[in-house]
Design a protein around this motif. Structure first.
Motif, PDB file in Angstrom:
ATOM      1  N   SER A 277       5.086   6.252   6.374  1.00  0.00           N
ATOM      2  CA  SER A 277       5.484   5.264   5.359  1.00  0.00           C
ATOM      3  C   SER A 277       5.227   5.776   3.945  1.00  0.00           C
ATOM      4  CB  SER A 277       4.716   3.955   5.564  1.00  0.00           C
ATOM      5  OG  SER A 277       5.035   3.398   6.800  1.00  0.00           O
ATOM      6  N   VAL A 278       4.042   6.355   3.713  1.00  0.00           N
ATOM      7  CA  VAL A 278       3.753   6.869   2.369  1.00  0.00           C
ATOM      8  C   VAL A 278       4.612   8.100   2.098  1.00  0.00           C
ATOM      9  CG1 VAL A 278       1.970   7.672   0.780  1.00  0.00           C
ATOM     10  CG2 VAL A 278       1.369   6.015   2.543  1.00  0.00           C
TER      11      VAL A 278
ATOM     12  N   TYR B 178       5.330  20.854  11.210  1.00  0.00           N
ATOM     13  CA  TYR B 178       3.954  21.179  10.880  1.00  0.00           C
ATOM     14  C   TYR B 178       3.378  22.132  11.915  1.00  0.00           C
ATOM     15  CZ  TYR B 178       3.481  16.528  13.245  1.00  0.00           C
ATOM     16  OH  TYR B 178       3.601  15.437  14.051  1.00  0.00           O
TER      17      TYR B 178
ATOM     18  N   ARG C 122      11.566  13.672  13.864  1.00  0.00           N
ATOM     19  CA  ARG C 122      11.725  12.853  12.662  1.00  0.00           C
ATOM     20  C   ARG C 122      12.385  13.624  11.517  1.00  0.00           C
ATOM     21  NH1 ARG C 122      11.659   8.183  12.359  1.00  0.00           N
ATOM     22  NH2 ARG C 122      10.022   7.735  10.871  1.00  0.00           N
TER      23      ARG C 122
ATOM     24  N   THR D 267       6.649  18.264   5.716  1.00  0.00           N
ATOM     25  CA  THR D 267       6.364  18.536   7.124  1.00  0.00           C
ATOM     26  C   THR D 267       6.614  17.276   7.939  1.00  0.00           C
ATOM     27  OG1 THR D 267       4.019  17.948   7.017  1.00  0.00           O
ATOM     28  CG2 THR D 267       4.578  20.241   6.528  1.00  0.00           C
TER      29      THR D 267
ATOM     30  N   LEU E 160      -0.936  13.886   3.262  1.00  0.00           N
ATOM     31  CA  LEU E 160      -0.959  12.528   3.818  1.00  0.00           C
ATOM     32  C   LEU E 160      -1.366  12.551   5.283  1.00  0.00           C
ATOM     33  CD1 LEU E 160       2.379  11.388   2.171  1.00  0.00           C
ATOM     34  CD2 LEU E 160       0.084  10.626   1.554  1.00  0.00           C
TER      35      LEU E 160
ATOM     36  N   SER F 160       7.400  16.040  12.456  1.00  0.00           N
ATOM     37  CA  SER F 160       7.756  16.442  13.816  1.00  0.00           C
ATOM     38  C   SER F 160       9.275  16.675  13.850  1.00  0.00           C
ATOM     39  CB  SER F 160       7.368  15.346  14.809  1.00  0.00           C
ATOM     40  OG  SER F 160       7.993  14.142  14.430  1.00  0.00           O
TER      41      SER F 160
ATOM     42  N   PHE G 128      -6.859  10.553  -4.423  1.00  0.00           N
ATOM     43  CA  PHE G 128      -6.660   9.193  -4.899  1.00  0.00           C
ATOM     44  C   PHE G 128      -7.145   8.283  -3.788  1.00  0.00           C
ATOM     45  CE2 PHE G 128      -3.224  11.830  -6.765  1.00  0.00           C
ATOM     46  CZ  PHE G 128      -3.771  11.927  -8.029  1.00  0.00           C
TER      47      PHE G 128
ATOM     48  N   VAL H  10      -6.100  11.285   2.083  1.00  0.00           N
ATOM     49  CA  VAL H  10      -6.811  10.979   3.337  1.00  0.00           C
ATOM     50  C   VAL H  10      -8.239  11.516   3.318  1.00  0.00           C
ATOM     51  CG1 VAL H  10      -6.689  11.160   5.860  1.00  0.00           C
ATOM     52  CG2 VAL H  10      -4.572  11.155   4.516  1.00  0.00           C
TER      53      VAL H  10
ATOM     54  N   ASP I 292       7.087   4.984  14.716  1.00  0.00           N
ATOM     55  CA  ASP I 292       8.039   5.253  13.632  1.00  0.00           C
ATOM     56  C   ASP I 292       8.279   3.978  12.838  1.00  0.00           C
ATOM     57  OD1 ASP I 292       8.196   7.659  14.894  1.00  0.00           O
ATOM     58  OD2 ASP I 292      10.206   7.333  15.733  1.00  0.00           O
TER      59      ASP I 292
ATOM     60  N   ILE J 111       0.818  -1.219   0.000  1.00  0.00           N
ATOM     61  CA  ILE J 111       0.000   0.000   0.000  1.00  0.00           C
ATOM     62  C   ILE J 111       0.855   1.274   0.000  1.00  0.00           C
ATOM     63  CG2 ILE J 111      -1.586   1.400   1.395  1.00  0.00           C
ATOM     64  CD1 ILE J 111      -3.261  -1.003   1.898  1.00  0.00           C
TER      65      ILE J 111
ATOM     66  N   GLY K   7      -8.714   7.055  -0.438  1.00  0.00           N
ATOM     67  CA  GLY K   7      -8.773   7.778   0.834  1.00  0.00           C
ATOM     68  C   GLY K   7     -10.181   8.277   1.137  1.00  0.00           C
TER      69      GLY K   7
HETATM   70  N1  LIG Z   1      -5.591   7.072  -0.319  1.00  0.00           N
HETATM   71  C1  LIG Z   1      -4.855   5.994  -0.280  1.00  0.00           C
HETATM   72  O1  LIG Z   1      -4.877   5.167  -1.201  1.00  0.00           O
HETATM   73  C2  LIG Z   1      -3.957   5.792   0.900  1.00  0.00           C
HETATM   74  C3  LIG Z   1      -2.961   4.821   0.835  1.00  0.00           C
HETATM   75  C4  LIG Z   1      -2.071   4.712   1.907  1.00  0.00           C
HETATM   76  C5  LIG Z   1      -2.250   5.518   3.032  1.00  0.00           C
HETATM   77  N2  LIG Z   1      -3.275   6.401   3.064  1.00  0.00           N
HETATM   78  C6  LIG Z   1      -3.483   7.245   4.252  1.00  0.00           C
HETATM   79  O2  LIG Z   1      -2.379   8.153   4.333  1.00  0.00           O
HETATM   80  C7  LIG Z   1      -2.111   8.426   5.710  1.00  0.00           C
HETATM   81  C8  LIG Z   1      -0.620   8.176   5.981  1.00  0.00           C
HETATM   82  O3  LIG Z   1      -0.359   6.782   5.852  1.00  0.00           O
HETATM   83  P1  LIG Z   1       1.029   6.190   6.327  1.00  0.00           P
HETATM   84  O4  LIG Z   1       0.999   4.732   6.072  1.00  0.00           O
HETATM   85  O5  LIG Z   1       2.152   6.995   5.794  1.00  0.00           O
HETATM   86  O6  LIG Z   1       0.920   6.460   7.901  1.00  0.00           O
HETATM   87  P2  LIG Z   1       2.060   6.476   8.991  1.00  0.00           P
HETATM   88  O7  LIG Z   1       3.251   5.739   8.514  1.00  0.00           O
HETATM   89  O8  LIG Z   1       1.403   6.086  10.261  1.00  0.00           O
HETATM   90  O9  LIG Z   1       2.485   8.012   9.071  1.00  0.00           O
HETATM   91  C9  LIG Z   1       1.627   8.987   9.592  1.00  0.00           C
HETATM   92  C10 LIG Z   1       2.446  10.251   9.731  1.00  0.00           C
HETATM   93  O10 LIG Z   1       1.601  11.344  10.075  1.00  0.00           O
HETATM   94  C11 LIG Z   1       2.436  12.304  10.666  1.00  0.00           C
HETATM   95  N3  LIG Z   1       1.628  13.313  11.350  1.00  0.00           N
HETATM   96  C12 LIG Z   1       0.874  13.155  12.440  1.00  0.00           C
HETATM   97  N4  LIG Z   1       0.254  14.331  12.734  1.00  0.00           N
HETATM   98  C13 LIG Z   1       0.637  15.228  11.772  1.00  0.00           C
HETATM   99  C14 LIG Z   1       0.318  16.590  11.505  1.00  0.00           C
HETATM  100  N5  LIG Z   1      -0.525  17.290  12.245  1.00  0.00           N
HETATM  101  N6  LIG Z   1       0.885  17.174  10.415  1.00  0.00           N
HETATM  102  C15 LIG Z   1       1.733  16.497   9.615  1.00  0.00           C
HETATM  103  N7  LIG Z   1       2.061  15.195   9.839  1.00  0.00           N
HETATM  104  C16 LIG Z   1       1.506  14.570  10.899  1.00  0.00           C
HETATM  105  C17 LIG Z   1       3.345  11.511  11.545  1.00  0.00           C
HETATM  106  O11 LIG Z   1       4.556  12.204  11.556  1.00  0.00           O
HETATM  107  P3  LIG Z   1       5.447  12.511  12.864  1.00  0.00           P
HETATM  108  O12 LIG Z   1       5.753  11.165  13.489  1.00  0.00           O
HETATM  109  O13 LIG Z   1       6.629  13.198  12.313  1.00  0.00           O
HETATM  110  O14 LIG Z   1       4.581  13.352  13.766  1.00  0.00           O
HETATM  111  C18 LIG Z   1       3.490  10.188  10.793  1.00  0.00           C
HETATM  112  O15 LIG Z   1       4.742  10.104  10.160  1.00  0.00           O
HETATM  113  C19 LIG Z   1      -3.045   7.537   6.533  1.00  0.00           C
HETATM  114  O16 LIG Z   1      -4.183   8.285   6.902  1.00  0.00           O
HETATM  115  C20 LIG Z   1      -3.434   6.453   5.553  1.00  0.00           C
HETATM  116  O17 LIG Z   1      -4.676   5.842   5.853  1.00  0.00           O
HETATM  117  C21 LIG Z   1      -4.115   6.571   2.019  1.00  0.00           C
END
Ligand SMILES: NC(=O)c1ccc[n+]([C@@H]2O[C@H](COP(=O)([O-])OP(=O)(O)OC[C@H]3O[C@@H](n4cnc5c(N)ncnc54)[C@H](OP(=O)(O)O)[C@@H]3O)[C@@H](O)[C@H]2O)c1
Length: 313
Positions: free
Chosen positions: A152-153, A190, A176, A171, A212, A173, A249, A236, A306, A124, A251
């Motif tokens: 991750s994304v 952020y 990170r 953006t 994201l 924290s 896309f 999202v 993380d 994903i 979400g």
């Molecule tokens: N549409 C799609 O097809 C699709 C596919 C994949 C994922 N997604 C969605 O995309 C999002 C991210 O997925 P992921 O797998 O990358 O999640 P993840 O690895 O859990 O990463 C989430 C990130 O959000 C950051 N964050 C938290 N609060 C924030 C804020 N206020 N401003 C900016 N960054 C903030 C965190 O960063 P820090 O640790 O630096 O705070 C963390 O690195 C999720 O909601 C997921 O469901 C959508």
């Protein structure tokens, strides 16, 4: 007998439990895989909790779309795989399990020097990142703002955008920021100061924004900073994208991904696997837990961790 993780009602991570499953021989076009690692994605938790709408539950529902392991049987009509081949599984169903049977289109060969844990971390996040970068036609003339660059994304978006020659701001924290910098992006904290900080860091202007995180703040900042709304995308807040005039896309977007977008999501997996094998792309792994501890993995995911959480059957 094999084991899998399932839930019979929507709710907290506590609804997850281990069940015994029978694994059939692969039918025409399918392969059987002994799963060595499972990628835990935010979508899994959104479906489990009911935050992402899905059909009513009528029988124990399994979860998980990404994993990696070894081929244990090959169905008729499948070319190019033999028992024992290491593979990556992506876009499948019910991958939180010790053994699965999947269509061969959901499997790609895993290079010998790509571990099962890294292979399981691709599906994903990598597919989404690559497709987003391709859909927005990011290239060397672009300056890209990524909201949540340390996830991750986000990490994958940064790397693909850099590989296509773009300048990237992301953006994150403070904690990170080094990871984001290591991947070739300029980190920025952020919060409300993003807009001013971006204008200082990118006086040439930002041409693309990728959300994201899904906060109102991130969406408003993207719209304020990027003039061309067709180059702003949320991954999202898909349900709100049309009203804002920006792209989404999935979400939660009621408009499904196009055939081209789906093709890019699939193409991403062998592309990333080859880059990783060559040392040109990096995936950050997080906690690794036994499959039986899937509920704890979801608690960690929802608390914020993380790196990619991986389950080990
Ligand atoms: N549409 C799609 O097809 C699709 C596919 C994949 C994922 N997604 C969605 O995309 C999002 C991210 O997925 P992921 O797998 O990358 O999640 P993840 O690895 O859990 O990463 C989430 C990130 O959000 C950051 N964050 C938290 N609060 C924030 C804020 N206020 N401003 C900016 N960054 C903030 C965190 O960063 P820090 O640790 O630096 O705070 C963390 O690195 C999720 O909601 C997921 O469901 C959508």
């Amino acid at each position: 007998m094999s084991t899998a993780i399932a839930y019979s009602e929507f709710g907290s991570a506590d609804v997850l439990s281990q069940i015994d499953i029978a694994v059939a021989a692969p039918a025409h076009g399918e392969v059987a895989v002994r799963v060595e690692a499972v990628g835990v994605n935010p979508l899994d938790a959104k479906l489990r909790s009911g935050k992402r709408v899905s059909p009513p539950i009528t029988e124990p529902r399994r979860l998980g779309s990404d994993g990696a392991g070894v081929v244990t049987a090959v169905g008729d009509g499948v070319e190019g795989y033999r028992v024992g081949d290491p593979v990556i599984v992506f876009g499948a169903a019910g991958v939180y399990a010790s053994d699965i049977v999947v269509g061969a289109a959901h499997v790609v060969r895993r290079p010998e020097n790509v571990s099962a844990a890294v292979g399981a971390a691709l599906g994903i996040p990598i597919g989404t990142a690559y497709q987003t970068v391709r859909s927005l036609a990011i290239g060397s003339d672009d300056t890209v703002l990524v909201h949540a660059g340390s996830g991750s994304v986000g990490q994958a978006v940064i790397q693909f955008a850099r590989l296509f020659g773009a300048t990237v701001l992301a953006t994150t924290s403070d904690r990170r920021a080094d990871r984001v910098r290591e991947l070739g992006a300029t980190p920025l904290p952020y919060g409300p100061a993003v807009e001013d900080r971006v204008r200082e860091l990118a006086p040439q202007g930002v041409t693309v924004a990728i959300d994201l995180v899904g906060t109102d703040e991130a969406l408003a900042q993207s719209i304020a900073i990027v003039a061309d709304k067709s180059r702003i995308a949320t991954l999202v807040r898909g349900a709100d994208a049309a009203g804002l005039g920006i792209r989404a896309f999935s979400g939660g977007n009621p408009v499904p991904l196009t055939a081209q977008e789906l093709a890019w999501r699939a193409e991403a997996i062998p592309v990333a696997a080859a880059l990783i094998a060559a040392g040109a792309f990096s995936v950050e792994l997080g906690p690794q837990l036994p499959l039986a501890e899937a509920a704890e993995a979801h608690r960690l995911l929802e608390a914020g961790t993380d790196g990619k959480i991986v389950l080990l059957p």
